[in-house]
Design a protein around this motif. Sequence first.
Motif, mmCIF file in Angstrom:
data_model
loop_
_atom_site.group_PDB
_atom_site.id
_atom_site.type_symbol
_atom_site.label_atom_id
_atom_site.label_comp_id
_atom_site.label_asym_id
_atom_site.label_seq_id
_atom_site.Cartn_x
_atom_site.Cartn_y
_atom_site.Cartn_z
ATOM 1 N N ARG A 128 0.854 -1.180 0.000
ATOM 2 C CA ARG A 128 0.000 0.000 0.000
ATOM 3 C C ARG A 128 0.887 1.227 0.000
ATOM 4 N NH1 ARG A 128 -3.688 -0.491 4.969
ATOM 5 N NH2 ARG A 128 -3.910 1.746 4.700
ATOM 6 N N ALA A 129 0.419 2.267 -0.675
ATOM 7 C CA ALA A 129 1.281 3.412 -0.948
ATOM 8 C C ALA A 129 1.468 4.352 0.230
ATOM 9 C CB ALA A 129 0.725 4.197 -2.141
ATOM 10 N N ASP A 130 0.768 4.105 1.328
ATOM 11 C CA ASP A 130 0.925 4.986 2.487
ATOM 12 C C ASP A 130 1.786 4.377 3.579
ATOM 13 O OD1 ASP A 130 -0.799 3.022 3.336
ATOM 14 O OD2 ASP A 130 -2.302 4.382 4.176
ATOM 15 N N ALA A 131 2.475 3.273 3.269
ATOM 16 C CA ALA A 131 3.337 2.649 4.271
ATOM 17 C C ALA A 131 4.363 1.758 3.569
ATOM 18 C CB ALA A 131 2.509 1.825 5.254
ATOM 19 N N GLY A 132 5.554 1.686 4.127
ATOM 20 C CA GLY A 132 6.563 0.778 3.593
ATOM 21 C C GLY A 132 7.110 1.172 2.239
ATOM 22 N N VAL A 133 7.074 2.452 1.899
ATOM 23 C CA VAL A 133 7.565 2.912 0.607
ATOM 24 C C VAL A 133 8.973 3.490 0.774
ATOM 25 C CG1 VAL A 133 7.219 4.580 -1.249
ATOM 26 C CG2 VAL A 133 5.258 3.367 -0.288
ATOM 27 N N GLU A 134 9.906 2.996 -0.021
ATOM 28 C CA GLU A 134 11.271 3.525 -0.005
ATOM 29 C C GLU A 134 11.453 4.405 -1.236
ATOM 30 O OE1 GLU A 134 14.267 0.571 0.398
ATOM 31 O OE2 GLU A 134 13.418 -0.263 2.233
ATOM 32 N N SER A 160 15.037 5.457 -13.982
ATOM 33 C CA SER A 160 14.141 5.916 -15.038
ATOM 34 C C SER A 160 12.877 5.077 -15.165
ATOM 35 C CB SER A 160 14.873 5.918 -16.387
ATOM 36 O OG SER A 160 15.297 4.602 -16.727
ATOM 37 N N LYS A 161 12.866 3.901 -14.535
ATOM 38 C CA LYS A 161 11.704 3.015 -14.580
ATOM 39 C C LYS A 161 10.934 2.983 -13.263
ATOM 40 C CE LYS A 161 13.447 -0.096 -18.163
ATOM 41 N NZ LYS A 161 13.724 -1.506 -18.525
ATOM 42 N N GLN A 162 11.336 3.800 -12.314
ATOM 43 C CA GLN A 162 10.673 3.813 -11.010
ATOM 44 C C GLN A 162 9.405 4.659 -11.063
ATOM 45 O OE1 GLN A 162 13.767 5.275 -8.466
ATOM 46 N NE2 GLN A 162 14.833 3.308 -8.379
ATOM 47 N N PRO A 163 8.293 4.162 -10.502
ATOM 48 C CA PRO A 163 7.071 4.973 -10.473
ATOM 49 C C PRO A 163 7.213 6.146 -9.515
ATOM 50 C CG PRO A 163 6.802 2.992 -9.160
ATOM 51 C CD PRO A 163 8.121 2.847 -9.852
ATOM 52 N N ALA A 164 6.396 7.151 -9.740
ATOM 53 C CA ALA A 164 6.388 8.315 -8.855
ATOM 54 C C ALA A 164 5.485 8.047 -7.660
ATOM 55 C CB ALA A 164 5.908 9.544 -9.617
ATOM 56 N N LEU A 165 5.663 8.823 -6.616
ATOM 57 C CA LEU A 165 4.795 8.757 -5.446
ATOM 58 C C LEU A 165 4.053 10.088 -5.333
ATOM 59 C CD1 LEU A 165 3.835 7.195 -2.931
ATOM 60 C CD2 LEU A 165 5.672 8.314 -1.661
ATOM 61 N N ARG A 166 2.731 10.008 -5.434
ATOM 62 C CA ARG A 166 1.889 11.207 -5.300
ATOM 63 C C ARG A 166 1.383 11.274 -3.861
ATOM 64 N NH1 ARG A 166 -2.608 10.980 -9.482
ATOM 65 N NH2 ARG A 166 -0.974 11.719 -10.888
ATOM 66 N N ALA A 167 1.667 12.365 -3.187
ATOM 67 C CA ALA A 167 1.355 12.474 -1.762
ATOM 68 C C ALA A 167 -0.143 12.483 -1.480
ATOM 69 C CB ALA A 167 2.005 13.729 -1.178
ATOM 70 N N GLY A 181 -7.421 11.272 -1.045
ATOM 71 C CA GLY A 181 -6.511 12.129 -0.313
ATOM 72 C C GLY A 181 -5.324 11.405 0.267
ATOM 73 N N ARG A 182 -5.112 10.149 -0.153
ATOM 74 C CA ARG A 182 -4.025 9.335 0.375
ATOM 75 C C ARG A 182 -2.919 9.171 -0.665
ATOM 76 N NH1 ARG A 182 -5.758 7.006 5.060
ATOM 77 N NH2 ARG A 182 -8.010 7.073 5.434
ATOM 78 N N PRO A 183 -1.714 8.802 -0.233
ATOM 79 C CA PRO A 183 -0.628 8.596 -1.194
ATOM 80 C C PRO A 183 -0.969 7.496 -2.196
ATOM 81 C CG PRO A 183 0.227 8.748 1.043
ATOM 82 C CD PRO A 183 -1.264 8.650 1.169
ATOM 83 N N GLU A 184 -0.396 7.597 -3.390
ATOM 84 C CA GLU A 184 -0.575 6.567 -4.403
ATOM 85 C C GLU A 184 0.656 6.503 -5.298
ATOM 86 O OE1 GLU A 184 -4.087 7.618 -6.580
ATOM 87 O OE2 GLU A 184 -3.152 9.327 -7.578
ATOM 88 N N MET A 185 0.929 5.318 -5.829
ATOM 89 C CA MET A 185 1.985 5.132 -6.814
ATOM 90 C C MET A 185 1.438 5.558 -8.166
ATOM 91 S SD MET A 185 4.251 3.520 -4.843
ATOM 92 C CE MET A 185 5.319 2.411 -5.704
ATOM 93 N N VAL A 186 2.278 6.172 -8.997
ATOM 94 C CA VAL A 186 1.842 6.600 -10.318
ATOM 95 C C VAL A 186 2.798 6.032 -11.369
ATOM 96 C CG1 VAL A 186 1.279 8.534 -11.821
ATOM 97 C CG2 VAL A 186 0.894 8.726 -9.353
ATOM 98 N N PHE A 187 2.273 5.145 -12.210
ATOM 99 C CA PHE A 187 3.028 4.541 -13.300
ATOM 100 C C PHE A 187 2.726 5.329 -14.578
ATOM 101 C CE2 PHE A 187 2.594 1.434 -10.030
ATOM 102 C CZ PHE A 187 3.728 0.636 -10.089
ATOM 103 N N ASP A 188 3.772 5.594 -15.375
ATOM 104 C CA ASP A 188 3.585 6.487 -16.518
ATOM 105 C C ASP A 188 3.643 5.786 -17.873
ATOM 106 O OD1 ASP A 188 6.249 5.900 -16.872
ATOM 107 O OD2 ASP A 188 6.968 7.958 -16.656
ATOM 108 N N ARG A 224 -12.148 3.949 2.556
ATOM 109 C CA ARG A 224 -10.774 4.445 2.727
ATOM 110 C C ARG A 224 -10.345 5.331 1.551
ATOM 111 N NH1 ARG A 224 -6.295 3.886 5.549
ATOM 112 N NH2 ARG A 224 -4.259 3.756 4.523
ATOM 113 N N TYR A 225 -10.722 4.924 0.334
ATOM 114 C CA TYR A 225 -10.244 5.639 -0.836
ATOM 115 C C TYR A 225 -11.325 6.469 -1.535
ATOM 116 C CZ TYR A 225 -6.020 2.849 -0.304
ATOM 117 O OH TYR A 225 -4.863 2.292 0.188
ATOM 118 N N GLY A 226 -12.520 6.469 -1.006
ATOM 119 C CA GLY A 226 -13.574 7.273 -1.593
ATOM 120 C C GLY A 226 -13.997 6.802 -2.975
#
Length: 268
Positions: free
Chosen positions: A43-49, A74-81, A86-93, A261-263
Motif C-alpha cells: 500500500r502506498a501509504d506505508a513501507g515505501v522507499e 528511469s523506470k521507477q514509479p512516482a509517489l503522489r502524496a 486524499g491518500r498517497p498513491e503510486m503513479v506509473f507512466d 478508505r479511498y472514496g
Amino acid sequence: MGAVFRKHPTQAQPVPRAQVQTEHPAQGFDPRHLSTELLVWCRADAGVESNGSTVSRWRDMSGRGRDFSQATASKQPALRASGQGGRPEMVFDGADSMTGSSLFPMLSNASEWTLVMVLGQGWSDTGASGAYQNSPGIITASDSAGYFGAGIVSSNGPGGGIYNAGYKESAPPSGAIQSAGDPCIFVLYSDSGIKSRLNGSAGSTATGAAMLSTATTLEIGDSAATHSDEPYDGPMSEVMIFDGVLRQNELGSLEDYLSDRYGVRMSG
C-alpha cells in the motif's frame, strides 16, 4: 536514595523497525486476519522507499518480505502524496515497472487465489484491445507468455485471467464504472473458474483449469516479456494477493473498507 524505576518483567522489548513496517497503519480492518492467508500486501501509504520523487521499493506489509522493487531510476514509479481519497498513491507512466516474488510457488492450490487492487482516478486505456492478454498490463506473472495477468480493455476497466491450454479471462460488468479512468476496486479470483468484481459488481466467469507453474515473477506496470502488448499507465494505491478464495462476507467487508478508505463509489 531516589526511587529506582525498573522495566516490568512482562513488558515487551521495543519492536524492531522492520517489524513495525508490517503493522497496519490504520485502525478497524486488517486483511491479515481473514480466514484466507494474505500472501502479498503493498500500500502506498506505508513501507515505501523513495529515491527522490520516485519509488525504488514497495514493501510487503504482510510480513513475508515479498516486496516489489525497481533499481533503474528511469523506470521507477512516482509517489503522489495526495491521490485517491486524499491518500498517497503510486503513479506509473507507461514506462515504469516493479518486480516482485514468484507467484506460483506461493500458492497452496493453483486453482484457488484472489487478487485485490485499488486503482486511482486517471488510469489510461490507450492501446487496449478486445482481449485482456493484449491490453495494458496492470500486474502479470509469466516467463514468456500470458499465464497470469490483469489488464485493461477499453472503458470497461480492468479484468484478466490465466493461460492454460487457451486463455480464460473474466471481464467486468457494464456500468461498474462510468468512464475510462474512474477509480476502482478490482478483484480477480479463481474459484472453479476465473471470476472478477469491479466496484462490488460481479463480472463474467470463465471456466478454467489451474494456474500453470510458468506464472513466475510478479511484475507491476510493464508488459515486457509478459502477456500484454502495452504497459500500465495510471495510479495504484494498494495490492493484495491471497492464498485462496475469500468468503463472500469477508470479500464484501474488504470492498466496503477500501471503498470508505479511498472514496471509491461502489456500483454493486
